[in-house]
Design a protein around this motif. Structure first.
Motif, mmCIF file in Angstrom:
data_model
loop_
_atom_site.group_PDB
_atom_site.id
_atom_site.type_symbol
_atom_site.label_atom_id
_atom_site.label_comp_id
_atom_site.label_asym_id
_atom_site.label_seq_id
_atom_site.Cartn_x
_atom_site.Cartn_y
_atom_site.Cartn_z
ATOM 1 N N UNK A 197 0.820 -1.219 0.000
ATOM 2 C CA UNK A 197 0.000 0.000 0.000
ATOM 3 C C UNK A 197 0.852 1.267 0.000
ATOM 4 N N UNK A 198 2.033 1.210 0.589
ATOM 5 C CA UNK A 198 2.877 2.395 0.732
ATOM 6 C C UNK A 198 3.135 3.051 -0.622
ATOM 7 N N UNK A 199 2.736 4.309 -0.741
ATOM 8 C CA UNK A 199 2.926 5.027 -1.995
ATOM 9 C C UNK A 199 4.358 5.546 -2.111
ATOM 10 N N UNK A 200 4.735 5.972 -3.298
ATOM 11 C CA UNK A 200 6.100 6.438 -3.541
ATOM 12 C C UNK A 200 6.420 7.693 -2.739
ATOM 13 N N UNK A 201 5.465 8.597 -2.640
ATOM 14 C CA UNK A 201 5.705 9.864 -1.949
ATOM 15 C C UNK A 201 5.719 9.728 -0.438
ATOM 16 N N UNK B 108 9.583 6.321 7.190
ATOM 17 C CA UNK B 108 10.739 6.922 6.544
ATOM 18 C C UNK B 108 10.495 7.010 5.034
ATOM 19 N N UNK B 109 11.084 7.985 4.371
ATOM 20 C CA UNK B 109 10.872 8.155 2.928
ATOM 21 C C UNK B 109 11.386 6.942 2.145
ATOM 22 N N UNK B 110 10.729 6.660 1.041
ATOM 23 C CA UNK B 110 11.222 5.638 0.122
ATOM 24 C C UNK B 110 12.585 6.085 -0.407
ATOM 25 N N UNK B 111 13.518 5.175 -0.428
ATOM 26 C CA UNK B 111 14.878 5.487 -0.881
ATOM 27 C C UNK B 111 14.849 6.141 -2.267
ATOM 28 N N UNK B 112 15.482 7.295 -2.358
ATOM 29 C CA UNK B 112 15.670 7.988 -3.646
ATOM 30 C C UNK B 112 14.341 8.388 -4.295
ATOM 31 N N UNK B 113 13.309 8.628 -3.480
ATOM 32 C CA UNK B 113 11.977 8.807 -4.050
ATOM 33 C C UNK B 113 11.847 10.061 -4.911
ATOM 34 N N UNK B 114 12.536 11.130 -4.547
ATOM 35 C CA UNK B 114 12.393 12.364 -5.324
ATOM 36 C C UNK B 114 12.983 12.215 -6.729
ATOM 37 N N UNK B 115 14.130 11.550 -6.816
ATOM 38 C CA UNK B 115 14.717 11.303 -8.133
ATOM 39 C C UNK B 115 13.842 10.352 -8.945
ATOM 40 N N UNK B 116 13.275 9.361 -8.262
ATOM 41 C CA UNK B 116 12.363 8.435 -8.949
ATOM 42 C C UNK B 116 11.124 9.189 -9.458
ATOM 43 N N UNK C 230 4.517 2.274 -4.371
ATOM 44 C CA UNK C 230 5.950 2.291 -4.679
ATOM 45 C C UNK C 230 6.388 0.972 -5.299
ATOM 46 N N UNK C 231 6.025 -0.144 -4.649
ATOM 47 C CA UNK C 231 6.388 -1.450 -5.193
ATOM 48 C C UNK C 231 5.716 -1.663 -6.546
ATOM 49 N N UNK C 232 4.442 -1.288 -6.645
ATOM 50 C CA UNK C 232 3.733 -1.433 -7.916
ATOM 51 C C UNK C 232 4.373 -0.627 -9.023
ATOM 52 N N UNK D 195 8.538 -1.335 7.746
ATOM 53 C CA UNK D 195 8.319 -0.761 6.416
ATOM 54 C C UNK D 195 9.658 -0.312 5.834
ATOM 55 N N UNK D 196 10.459 -1.240 5.331
ATOM 56 C CA UNK D 196 11.764 -0.856 4.800
ATOM 57 C C UNK D 196 11.631 0.100 3.632
ATOM 58 N N UNK D 197 12.580 1.023 3.538
ATOM 59 C CA UNK D 197 12.516 2.091 2.532
ATOM 60 C C UNK D 197 13.049 1.670 1.176
ATOM 61 N N UNK D 198 13.727 0.533 1.136
ATOM 62 C CA UNK D 198 14.407 0.118 -0.090
ATOM 63 C C UNK D 198 13.471 -0.772 -0.901
ATOM 64 N N UNK D 199 12.610 -0.143 -1.698
ATOM 65 C CA UNK D 199 11.577 -0.855 -2.439
ATOM 66 C C UNK D 199 11.967 -1.173 -3.890
ATOM 67 N N UNK D 200 12.995 -0.517 -4.409
ATOM 68 C CA UNK D 200 13.355 -0.728 -5.813
ATOM 69 C C UNK D 200 13.665 -2.181 -6.143
ATOM 70 N N UNK D 201 14.487 -2.896 -5.331
ATOM 71 C CA UNK D 201 14.774 -4.292 -5.677
ATOM 72 C C UNK D 201 13.538 -5.185 -5.654
ATOM 73 N N UNK D 202 12.571 -4.847 -4.810
ATOM 74 C CA UNK D 202 11.353 -5.646 -4.739
ATOM 75 C C UNK D 202 10.611 -5.566 -6.073
ATOM 76 N N UNK D 203 10.433 -4.340 -6.568
ATOM 77 C CA UNK D 203 9.771 -4.169 -7.855
ATOM 78 C C UNK D 203 10.545 -4.799 -8.997
ATOM 79 N N UNK D 204 11.869 -4.645 -8.964
ATOM 80 C CA UNK D 204 12.700 -5.231 -10.014
ATOM 81 C C UNK D 204 12.582 -6.756 -10.021
ATOM 82 N N UNK D 205 12.607 -7.375 -8.844
ATOM 83 C CA UNK D 205 12.518 -8.844 -8.777
ATOM 84 C C UNK D 205 11.118 -9.338 -9.129
ATOM 85 N N UNK D 206 10.098 -8.560 -8.809
ATOM 86 C CA UNK D 206 8.752 -8.905 -9.273
ATOM 87 C C UNK D 206 8.713 -8.948 -10.794
#
Length: 464
Positions: free
Chosen positions: A115-119, A125-133, A176-178, A343-354
């Motif tokens: 459910x956690x959104x990117x913003x 804690x903020x999603x890692x690197x969210x502003x650049x993403x 974020x994961x989606x 709620x770990x902030x490092x969501x990029x690898x999760x989406x990539x592995x999905x």
């Protein structure tokens, strides 16, 4: 979630009083993505006995309204990357839906880590690197349909939301994961990607399963009978929280929209009942496969990341479900956790592995799509050898000697030294003669480093 209450004017126009007698459900609205290559149901409401016609991509199909409802089915469609118009007619009423694409549609569901959104979402804690993403999220062929958070005792037919085109101005509200899943899938496939975003924090899997499906499983009889007692701890919301409540309120409104699979990130709320979860999750999967009329519907299951309050049994349960249920994949996240934050902030690898799992399991792309998974262990004198599947081009110990393995002969567990050869790991310990048992990553926050050469981590396991 922090969402704007402003409804796009185009959306309002589609469902204004001019079309009061003809109304497709809100899934069929501007910017939608339809699933390629399968029959595509389209449905809604109209006056009783009215003949409703849907025209799209050279097809024209009709059906009469029965008890105020209608449904037609478009024949399988090719990819469409340039927005087209869908027209729906009923008598003198016409609904025009603009900017319709055909691509790959996935349901992204689960609890708070999905459910956690990117913003930002204080106090998380903020999603890692969210502003650049966010600033780089110019992907007009990625769209998301958001399902509002809703428990319901009875099935809901429509949540009256809308599709949103991915852009730097809108992506902060995307899962974020989606989003990372869709972005990586798009990078590989270069086709439209539609995400149905239906997730609710702090919810157990039985709430996402129809009551009837849970009742039909004799192994869940006690859970159903004792649900209120089981769920009456901290965070219990008796107003509407009920078995099947999220299925009624957040899944039924999507049925039977054509999708190609489910990305499922949930389990934290079932962690204290991990053995039971081994029955609940397959029951939910079968329930959804039946409801979406896709008996082979792919399920990509994200394994719970390391956290100081999350025991290894829930990760084991998820592994065992994937080994048991066909057309599923496990996304291991042992290197994506935060020992102090559920709620770990490092969501990029999760989406990539999905995306990698979808590419291999669903789209048949070459290459390994899963991390190493335990198959069996064999004992010989003072060593025990573990055989893995999904080893890809080979097993590797990342950043140094193997760690995270323990062996035992039935008395005490001891750290083991490991040697990789082929798809196997041989383990020994001077403290353990004739070992018979092995486990890996068996702790709340495991320190582990077994991967395949494709960079995907091995799942924790035990052979007991």
């Amino acid at each position: 979630m922090f969402r704007s209450l402003i409804i796009p004017l185009a959306f309002v126009a589609c469902f204004s009083n001019a079309y009061a007698t003809l109304k497709p459900v809100s899934l069929f609205s501007d910017h939608m993505v339809l699933q390629k290559g399968v029959a595509v149901p389209v449905w809604g409401t109209a006056d009783e006995g009215t003949l409703v016609t849907v025209q799209f991509n050279g097809q024209s199909v009709s059906a009469k309204t029965l008890q105020g409802k209608w449904m037609v089915s478009l024949r399988p469609l090719p990819y469409v990357s340039k927005g087209q118009e869908m027209k729906i007619f009923a008598g003198s009423d016409t609904v025009k839906i603009q900017d319709v694409l055909v691509g790959e549609v996935w349901l992204c569901s689960g609890q708070s880590n999905m459910e956690r959104q990117l913003g930002p979402r204080p106090p998380q804690q903020p999603i890692y690197n969210w502003e650049q993403e966010r600033d780089a999220a110019n992907y007009p062929l990625i769209r998301e349909y958001y399902v509002p958070l809703k428990y319901a005792k009875e099935p809901i037919s429509d949540v009256n939301d809308h599709w949103t085109v991915c852009s730097p101005q809108t992506v902060s509200d995307f899962s974020a994961v989606g989003y990372f899943f869709a972005k990586n899938l798009y990078a590989k496939m270069q086709v439209p990607i539609g995400i149905l975003f239906s997730a609710f924090g702090g919810t157990p899997a039985e709430d996402w399963t129809s009551l009837a499906a849970s009742e039909e499983n004799p192994k869940l009889k006690d859970m159903v009978a004792n649900y209120t007692k089981t769920m009456s701890g901290p965070g219990w919301k008796p107003q509407g929280q009920c078995i099947g409540g999220l299925y009624n309120g957040m899944i039924v409104p999507l049925l039977p929209y054509a999708i190609n699979g489910v990305a499922w990130y949930q389990g934290e709320s079932n962690a204290g009942r991990a053995t039971e979860y081994q029955e609940i999750l397959p029951t939910m999967i079968n329930n959804w496969r039946t409801a979406f009329k896709r008996p082979d519907l792919a399920f990509l299951i994200v394994q719970i990341a390391p956290y100081k309050g999350m025991g290894p049994e829930i990760r084991e349960a998820q592994l065992l479900v994937v080994k048991k249920v066909k057309n599923t994949a496990l996304i291991v996240t042992t290197d994506c956790g935060d020992s102090a934050d559920i709620h770990p902030a490092y969501k990029q690898p999760v989406g990539e592995r999905l995306a990698i799992a979808a590419e291999g399991l669903v789209y048949g792309m070459k290459g390994e799509y899963s991390g190493p998974m335990f198959e069996h262990a064999s004992q010989e004198e003072d060593k025990i050898t573990v055989t893995f599947s999904h080893t890809g081009k080979g097993l590797v110990a990342k950043d140094g000697p193997l760690k995270g393995f323990e062996i035992s002969n039935g008395e005490k567990w001891w750290p083991a030294e490991g040697v990789i050869h082929g798809n196997k790991v041989t383990l020994t310990s001077a403290q353990v003669p004739h070992p018979t048992m092995v486990r890996y990553g068996w702790s709340y926050v495991p320190q582990v480093n077994l991967y395949n050469k494709e960079g995907l981590p091995a799942s924790p396991f035990r052979n007991m």
